[in-house]
Design a protein around this motif. Structure first.
Motif, mmCIF file in Angstrom:
data_model
loop_
_atom_site.group_PDB
_atom_site.id
_atom_site.type_symbol
_atom_site.label_atom_id
_atom_site.label_comp_id
_atom_site.label_asym_id
_atom_site.label_seq_id
_atom_site.Cartn_x
_atom_site.Cartn_y
_atom_site.Cartn_z
ATOM 1 N N GLY A 280 -1.988 -17.255 22.519
ATOM 2 C CA GLY A 280 -3.210 -17.182 22.039
ATOM 3 C C GLY A 280 -3.222 -17.872 20.507
ATOM 4 N N ASP A 281 -4.386 -17.514 19.926
ATOM 5 C CA ASP A 281 -4.606 -17.988 18.607
ATOM 6 C C ASP A 281 -3.589 -17.438 17.380
ATOM 7 O OD1 ASP A 281 -6.503 -20.171 18.770
ATOM 8 O OD2 ASP A 281 -8.048 -18.764 18.574
ATOM 9 N N LYS A 282 -3.359 -18.158 16.400
ATOM 10 C CA LYS A 282 -2.472 -17.929 15.428
ATOM 11 C C LYS A 282 -3.011 -18.163 14.005
ATOM 12 C CE LYS A 282 0.436 -21.917 16.099
ATOM 13 N NZ LYS A 282 1.893 -22.252 16.505
ATOM 14 N N ILE A 283 -2.436 -17.385 13.138
ATOM 15 C CA ILE A 283 -2.836 -17.890 11.826
ATOM 16 C C ILE A 283 -1.172 -18.256 11.008
ATOM 17 C CG2 ILE A 283 -3.244 -16.975 9.562
ATOM 18 C CD1 ILE A 283 -5.296 -14.957 10.910
ATOM 19 N N ILE A 284 -1.125 -19.394 10.781
ATOM 20 C CA ILE A 284 0.109 -19.978 10.152
ATOM 21 C C ILE A 284 0.060 -19.836 8.529
ATOM 22 C CG2 ILE A 284 1.348 -22.091 9.541
ATOM 23 C CD1 ILE A 284 -0.226 -23.472 11.956
ATOM 24 N N LEU A 285 1.144 -19.150 8.200
ATOM 25 C CA LEU A 285 1.698 -18.554 6.937
ATOM 26 C C LEU A 285 2.492 -19.618 6.087
ATOM 27 C CD1 LEU A 285 2.487 -14.811 7.272
ATOM 28 C CD2 LEU A 285 0.410 -15.943 6.731
ATOM 29 N N GLY A 286 3.379 -20.297 6.794
ATOM 30 C CA GLY A 286 4.299 -21.188 6.228
ATOM 31 C C GLY A 286 5.557 -21.523 7.205
ATOM 32 N N LYS A 287 6.603 -21.834 6.508
ATOM 33 C CA LYS A 287 7.724 -22.449 7.036
ATOM 34 C C LYS A 287 8.829 -21.528 6.665
ATOM 35 C CE LYS A 287 5.621 -25.258 9.684
ATOM 36 N NZ LYS A 287 5.827 -26.767 9.609
ATOM 37 N N ALA A 288 9.909 -21.042 7.625
ATOM 38 C CA ALA A 288 11.043 -20.381 7.096
ATOM 39 C C ALA A 288 11.859 -21.193 6.203
ATOM 40 C CB ALA A 288 11.642 -19.887 8.525
ATOM 41 N N LYS A 289 12.653 -20.327 5.537
ATOM 42 C CA LYS A 289 13.686 -20.992 4.566
ATOM 43 C C LYS A 289 14.984 -20.396 4.753
ATOM 44 C CE LYS A 289 13.987 -21.993 -0.444
ATOM 45 N NZ LYS A 289 12.974 -21.847 -1.827
ATOM 46 N N LEU A 290 16.200 -21.155 4.574
ATOM 47 C CA LEU A 290 17.362 -20.755 4.966
ATOM 48 C C LEU A 290 18.391 -21.621 4.081
ATOM 49 C CD1 LEU A 290 19.322 -18.728 6.662
ATOM 50 C CD2 LEU A 290 19.824 -20.756 8.174
ATOM 51 N N ASP A 291 19.203 -20.629 3.430
ATOM 52 C CA ASP A 291 20.399 -21.140 2.270
ATOM 53 C C ASP A 291 19.612 -22.364 1.295
ATOM 54 O OD1 ASP A 291 22.348 -19.748 3.327
ATOM 55 O OD2 ASP A 291 22.589 -21.305 4.896
ATOM 56 N N GLY A 292 18.291 -21.964 0.818
ATOM 57 C CA GLY A 292 17.441 -22.682 0.081
ATOM 58 C C GLY A 292 16.856 -23.952 0.607
ATOM 59 N N VAL B 246 13.815 -25.461 3.197
ATOM 60 C CA VAL B 246 12.834 -25.144 4.047
ATOM 61 C C VAL B 246 12.914 -26.023 5.295
ATOM 62 C CG1 VAL B 246 10.135 -25.412 4.100
ATOM 63 C CG2 VAL B 246 11.122 -24.946 1.876
ATOM 64 N N LEU B 247 12.471 -25.297 6.415
ATOM 65 C CA LEU B 247 12.972 -25.695 7.637
ATOM 66 C C LEU B 247 11.571 -25.943 8.381
ATOM 67 C CD1 LEU B 247 15.542 -23.228 8.816
ATOM 68 C CD2 LEU B 247 15.830 -25.397 7.807
ATOM 69 N N ARG C 46 4.259 -28.689 -2.443
ATOM 70 C CA ARG C 46 4.585 -27.647 -1.396
ATOM 71 C C ARG C 46 4.171 -28.006 0.031
ATOM 72 N NH1 ARG C 46 4.901 -22.099 -1.691
ATOM 73 N NH2 ARG C 46 5.080 -22.194 -3.765
ATOM 74 N N GLN C 47 2.871 -28.774 0.052
ATOM 75 C CA GLN C 47 2.535 -29.101 1.558
ATOM 76 C C GLN C 47 3.649 -30.143 2.226
ATOM 77 O OE1 GLN C 47 0.459 -26.263 1.888
ATOM 78 N NE2 GLN C 47 -0.468 -27.598 3.484
ATOM 79 N N LYS C 48 4.214 -31.001 1.290
ATOM 80 C CA LYS C 48 5.072 -31.918 1.686
ATOM 81 C C LYS C 48 6.510 -31.164 2.429
ATOM 82 C CE LYS C 48 7.904 -36.131 0.158
ATOM 83 N NZ LYS C 48 8.021 -36.816 -0.953
ATOM 84 N N LEU C 49 6.813 -30.218 1.467
ATOM 85 C CA LEU C 49 8.082 -29.189 1.878
ATOM 86 C C LEU C 49 7.846 -28.727 3.269
ATOM 87 C CD1 LEU C 49 9.156 -27.895 -1.592
ATOM 88 C CD2 LEU C 49 10.350 -29.286 -0.259
#
Length: 505
Positions: A17-29, A31-32, A102-105
């Motif tokens: 269903g619908d979702k609210i996007i918060l951002g992207k996960a980050k691992l070892d510095g 942004v994925l 931020r949006q580019k990352l």
């Protein structure tokens, strides 16, 4: 390891269903961009927590959630204690270098947009006036706002019962003062109260009166009265977007009792007003309670039990509650255990107490093989957070170090002219602008006391030694205190709901 992590995130945060996007996960510095972190819209009535130290981005996270809910047609209610949420009504600045970076990352295009906003006020701030009558507040919450002890609170319960039985509407604080004056200073009032409900110490009544005066000096006179605010006016949409209702509270930061008691009253009103909804595709209303510690601070055990009950029950009405505070420890464990979405911004471990708070915060999150949560939580940057949510089956998602997206709306406040323009366009300001001054306890008892005084003045003096006329058997029965109490209760049955609030018909 990175590929396995991305697969795990994708499987955990994938919804039908619908979702609210918060951002992207980050691992070892890093942004994925393929590891999207989002919340299923249908689970937004399962409540949540937004926590973190000052300046870590809690307010912007709240802003992201409210504007995304609005885009999905879900109205919300926000507590603006610091005065920095009005910007949600205006489009963001697409030329801002920080936003662009931020949006580019996170690999997303930035689309500036504002949300339909209604500004509300508990006191002197411009906006839609929020009012409630003393009767609607109920004895429990009214006692809390006065900071009464158990004995004094029981007296308030008696006064409310007395006014219910006597058809004495308690609209504002002036009504409550007049009732207390009547039962403490007027002979007939004293007799009515003592014969049916028991004697009340004059000293306790005097203490309550002084506390009411102190409450009036805090500005509460503007809050108690009519017309009462209708919960349905929080549930509006405009052009398909949910209206974001922002309560401007910058002028009552030093009045925590007024704020916290109002919030509890509002939650009880929402619960009693809305029908059962179950779990739909989206919530009917989402309430964000900023500075949540003000509600729980110094609350009695019975009141905490009622808050816990409210958190459990209000979900079935389609309402989500989100507590915003600095550390999870500000919220009782019984309430924390009911929360589905948890967004934890950075905590600072400068003292032993801080480190204990960090340990407690980490215990609230799923165990992760990718992060040492107790270390990372102190190293999160501004606009970064640990996130865990509920998927559509109600199962907690994997813990994700999240690089949050930017709000689409302005991250600064509106100017005075913009605020005035927003208020002038409001349909609700005129509805709640003017006070309604109808006959209530003050007028009824004032007239009664005047008639009694006139009767005493015109009555001829009794001749000494004249025998009193004995009552007939019928008069004796009808004037018996037990009989009068039964007749009043049978003829004037009022129902009070949770927190002892008067349930509106």
């Amino acid at each position: 390891m990175k590929e396995k992590f991305i697969q795990e995130i994708q499987s955990n945060y994938q919804y039908k269903g619908d979702k609210i996007i918060l951002g992207k996960a980050k691992l070892d510095g890093e942004v994925l961009t393929d590891a999207e972190i989002s919340v299923a819209l249908k689970t937004m009535n399962r409540h949540g927590l937004i926590a973190g130290a000052t300046g870590t981005g809690k307010t912007k996270t709240l802003q992201i959630l409210a504007e995304q809910l609005s885009l999905k047609g879900v109205p919300s209610l926000l507590m603006d204690i610091k005065g920095d949420l009005s910007g949600i009504a205006a489009s963001g600045n697409g030329d801002d270098k920080g936003i662009q970076e931020r949006q580019k990352l996170i690999g997303e295009t930035y689309t500036p947009s504002g949300s339909p906003v209604e500004l509300l006020s508990l006191s002197g701030e411009n906006g839609v006036r929020l009012r409630a009558t003393v009767s609607e507040f109920g004895p429990i919450l009214f006692s809390k706002i006065l900071e009464l002890n158990d004995t004094q609170s029981s007296i308030i319960s008696i006064i409310f019962k007395y006014c219910d039985d006597k058809n004495l509407p308690l609209v504002d604080l002036e009504d409550m003062r007049k009732v207390l004056q009547y039962v403490s200073e007027n002979a007939e009032g004293k007799q009515e109260l003592n014969s049916t409900y028991g004697a009340i110490a004059p000293a306790s009544l005097g203490t309550i009166l002084r506390k009411i005066v102190a409450l009036e000096q805090q500005g509460a006179t503007q809050f108690f009265g009519e017309p009462s605010f209708e919960v349905s006016d929080l549930m509006r949409t405009k052009d398909g977007k949910g209206v974001v209702n922002v309560i401007r509270l910058t002028d009552i930061q030093n009045k925590p009792s007024l704020f916290s008691t109002f919030m509890l009253s509002l939650l009880a009103e929402v619960y009693e007003t809305l029908p059962e909804a179950g779990d739909g595709d989206k919530p009917k209303l989402v309430i964000f309670i900023d500075e949540a510690h003000l509600i729980f601070k110094e609350a009695s055990k019975s009141l905490l039990d009622q808050i816990e009950t409210m958190v459990k029950l209000i979900r079935s009405k389609g309402v989500g509650l989100y507590f915003c505070t600095q550390v999870p420890g500000d919220v009782p464990d019984a309430v924390l255990s009911q929360l589905g979405l948890k967004i934890q911004h950075a905590l600072r471990g400068f003292t032993a107490k801080d480190r204990k708070q960090i340990e407690k915060a980490v215990e609230n999150y799923p165990i992760s093989t990718y992060y040492k949560a107790d270390e990372v939580i102190t190293q999160l940057g501004i606009g970064e957070a640990f996130v865990t949510a509920l998927n559509e089956k109600g199962i907690p998602t994997a813990l994700a170090h999240t690089y949050m997206r930017s709000p689409n709306s302005r991250m600064d406040v509106l100017s005075d002219s913009e605020i005035n323009s927003l208020i002038n366009q409001s349909e609700l300001v005129s509805k709640y602008k003017n006070d309604i001054d109808k006959e209530s306890a003050y007028e009824i008892l004032s007239k009664k006391m005047e008639r009694a005084q006139e009767s005493v003045s015109s009555q001829p003096k009794r001749v000494a030694g004249r025998p009193k006329k004995e009552k007939s058997t019928l008069e004796t029965i009808l004037t018996d205190s037990t009989t009068k109490s039964f007749l009043r209760t049978a003829g004037n049955l009022l129902i009070r709901g949770i927190f002892g609030k008067l349930m509106k018909k």
